[in-house]
Enzyme design. Structure first.
Site, mmCIF file in Angstrom:
data_model
loop_
_atom_site.group_PDB
_atom_site.id
_atom_site.type_symbol
_atom_site.label_atom_id
_atom_site.label_comp_id
_atom_site.label_asym_id
_atom_site.label_seq_id
_atom_site.Cartn_x
_atom_site.Cartn_y
_atom_site.Cartn_z
ATOM 1 N N ASN A 8 0.867 -1.180 0.000
ATOM 2 C CA ASN A 8 0.000 0.000 0.000
ATOM 3 C C ASN A 8 0.905 1.233 0.000
ATOM 4 O O ASN A 8 1.369 1.679 1.049
ATOM 5 C CB ASN A 8 -0.911 -0.016 1.231
ATOM 6 N N LYS A 15 3.227 0.766 3.087
ATOM 7 C CA LYS A 15 2.970 -0.286 4.058
ATOM 8 C C LYS A 15 3.041 -1.626 3.326
ATOM 9 O O LYS A 15 2.772 -1.693 2.137
ATOM 10 C CB LYS A 15 1.582 -0.124 4.681
ATOM 11 N N ARG A 90 -2.178 -1.860 -3.827
ATOM 12 C CA ARG A 90 -3.392 -1.063 -3.747
ATOM 13 C C ARG A 90 -3.206 0.199 -4.578
ATOM 14 O O ARG A 90 -2.216 0.911 -4.439
ATOM 15 C CB ARG A 90 -3.679 -0.682 -2.301
ATOM 16 N N HIS A 179 -12.167 3.444 -1.338
ATOM 17 C CA HIS A 179 -12.291 2.454 -0.271
ATOM 18 C C HIS A 179 -12.938 1.150 -0.754
ATOM 19 O O HIS A 179 -13.397 0.336 0.052
ATOM 20 C CB HIS A 179 -13.112 3.006 0.914
ATOM 21 N N HIS A 207 -17.049 2.960 6.393
ATOM 22 C CA HIS A 207 -15.589 2.921 6.501
ATOM 23 C C HIS A 207 -15.155 4.254 7.106
ATOM 24 O O HIS A 207 -15.086 5.275 6.408
ATOM 25 C CB HIS A 207 -14.955 2.713 5.124
ATOM 26 N N GLY A 211 -9.650 9.059 6.360
ATOM 27 C CA GLY A 211 -10.526 9.146 5.192
ATOM 28 C C GLY A 211 -11.760 8.324 5.506
ATOM 29 O O GLY A 211 -11.647 7.254 6.112
ATOM 30 N N ARG A 240 -10.316 16.365 5.397
ATOM 31 C CA ARG A 240 -11.071 16.634 4.170
ATOM 32 C C ARG A 240 -12.481 17.122 4.497
ATOM 33 O O ARG A 240 -13.113 16.634 5.428
ATOM 34 C CB ARG A 240 -11.136 15.371 3.306
ATOM 35 N N ARG A 284 -9.511 10.621 18.265
ATOM 36 C CA ARG A 284 -9.037 10.254 19.602
ATOM 37 C C ARG A 284 -8.664 11.490 20.400
ATOM 38 O O ARG A 284 -8.843 11.538 21.621
ATOM 39 C CB ARG A 284 -7.848 9.299 19.498
ATOM 40 N N GLY A 327 -10.445 2.620 11.310
ATOM 41 C CA GLY A 327 -9.958 3.068 12.613
ATOM 42 C C GLY A 327 -11.014 3.578 13.568
ATOM 43 O O GLY A 327 -11.134 3.113 14.706
ATOM 44 N N GLY A 329 -14.422 3.534 13.014
ATOM 45 C CA GLY A 329 -15.540 2.595 13.027
ATOM 46 C C GLY A 329 -15.303 1.402 13.929
ATOM 47 O O GLY A 329 -16.229 0.903 14.575
ATOM 48 N N GLU A 379 -7.671 -4.861 4.054
ATOM 49 C CA GLU A 379 -7.408 -4.594 2.640
ATOM 50 C C GLU A 379 -6.272 -5.457 2.109
ATOM 51 O O GLU A 379 -6.311 -5.921 0.966
ATOM 52 C CB GLU A 379 -7.082 -3.113 2.443
#
Length: 394
Positions: A8, A15, A90, A179, A207, A211, A240, A284, A327, A329, A379
């Site tokens: 990714n 990643k 990805r 997504h 999701h 993002g 965003r 958070r 994250g 969700g 993913e």
């Protein structure tokens, strides 16, 4: 033992996860961070939990790839590069070229670069990552897994904008969504958990991460989704804006004497939770902050989720399940509880005790007319499976 890498790539990072076949065990995962920037690092986490991080100069994607392959050998994850049977990448934007994941040929690689206007922060970096792997592992199949491909099932009613039709004919101006790789995994996982055929379910997949997007899944396919021509549209996100009246942009641009490029940059990087709260783009940080703007940012975020979930339930003529993933969700019980509360009038009955504990589960009571679930996304596993499918590794 054959192994598959799932990659990714970002503009300054990538990643990775290395899977073994056929058991799909994660043998190693990690991150090359700040590629092309100062203070870059490379990390690897092994199957036994050991993690190694080193500060090392990473000027480009090819260097990062070489560091990854070197680390896999150094920590005895692989003995020989020939064990790597495929690499999956990805890719955010597949435009109308890619309606499914695809083996990357030189022609397909050029198309990924040609689509950079649709995802300028993502496609070029992802293309460079593929080029680097093709150079270092020239005989290994590379597979592109496109976030937009899952949404190619949208019909014109859902993907066209109410603008001159020749914009679509000449410039391919339409909703593409994003997504899709995550939603595809989560939708199929949800169906498996419910022991039902996905084609028989109506799902609304939330999701929610930095993002964030909402997707209606009907007849086993993407029916509608909140992100648009780019991942800027839809609900409020970390930095965003989500949906904004275009006339407001013109108004502020005249007031501030800025260009459209500068405005789009603001909408991408200085808006959303960060722009409203003035504190942070991270939920958070806002969760326990009692500042009025911090709390307002959370309330707006939740409100926009509710708007889209409600609209999609109506569009589909009902919903069997609302699914939370990514994250926020997966980890913010307060957000989940607030969204569920909004649909109690439809017969949704939250199980607030179950909701307090994160993890893959149902968080509504048995009598609830709309089930609600937490289903962690994966993913990378979806990428690995597409490599196996398209490179015929099974």
């Amino acid at each position: 033992m054959k192994k598959v890498l799932a990659i990714n790539s970002g503009s300054s990072s990538f990643k990775y996860k290395l899977f073994s076949l056929p058991d799909e065990e994660v043998l190693a995962e990690g991150l090359a961070d700040r590629v092309g920037l100062d203070d870059s690092t490379f990390s690897i986490k092994l199957a036994d939990g050991d993690k190694h991080v080193e500060e090392v100069e990473i000027p480009d994607q090819e260097t990062a790839v070489k560091l990854l392959l070197k680390a896999l050998k150094k920590y005895n994850v692989i003995e020989d590069l020939n064990e790597i049977a495929g690499v999956g990448h990805r890719i955010v934007a597949g435009g109308e070229y890619f309606k499914d994941s695809a083996i990357i040929t030189e022609d397909n690689l050029q198309k990924i670069f040609d689509l950079k206007e649709y995802a300028p922060l993502h496609n070029p970096a992802e293309g460079e990552g593929i080029k680097a792997f093709m150079k270092v592992l020239p005989n290994v199949p590379e597979v592109g897994v496109f976030d937009t491909a899952f949404h190619e099932s949208l019909d014109p009613v859902h993907y066209l904008y109410s603008v001159p039709y020749d914009w679509y004919e000449k410039y391919h101006a339409r909703k593409y969504g994003a997504h899709g790789t995550s939603v595809r995994y989560v939708a199929n996982r949800t169906a498996k958990l419910l022991n039902k055929d996905l084609k028989d379910l109506k799902l609304v997949v939330c999701h929610l991460g930095s993002g964030a997007s909402i997707t209606a899944v009907k007849d086993g396919k993407s029916y509608d989704t909140s992100m648009g021509f780019t991942p800027l549209a839809g609900i409020t996100m970390g930095t965003r804006s989500g949906d904004v009246d275009p006339s407001l942009l013109q108004f502020v641009m005249h007031k501030k004497d800025i260009s459209i490029d500068e405005m789009i940059d603001i909408l991408n990087h200085d808006s959303g939770l960060l722009g409203i709260s003035g504190v942070s783009p991270d939920m958070r940080d806002l969760k326990h902050n009692h500042d009025k703007r911090a709390q307002l940012a959370r309330e707006i975020f939740i409100n926009r989720i509710i708007r889209y979930v409600g609209a999609y339930i109506t569009e589909m003529g009902g919903a069997d399940t609302i699914v939370f993933t990514a994250g926020i969700g997966e980890h913010d019980a307060r957000v989940r509880a607030a969204v569920m509360k909004a649909f109690e009038f439809m017969g949704l009955v939250p199980d607030l005790e179950a909701n307090k504990v994160n993890g893959e589960k149902t968080i509504t009571k048995p009598e609830s007319k709309i089930r609600t679930m937490i289903v962690p996304t994966n993913e990378e596993l979806m990428i690995e499976r597409d490599v196996v499918r398209l490179a015929h590794l099974d």
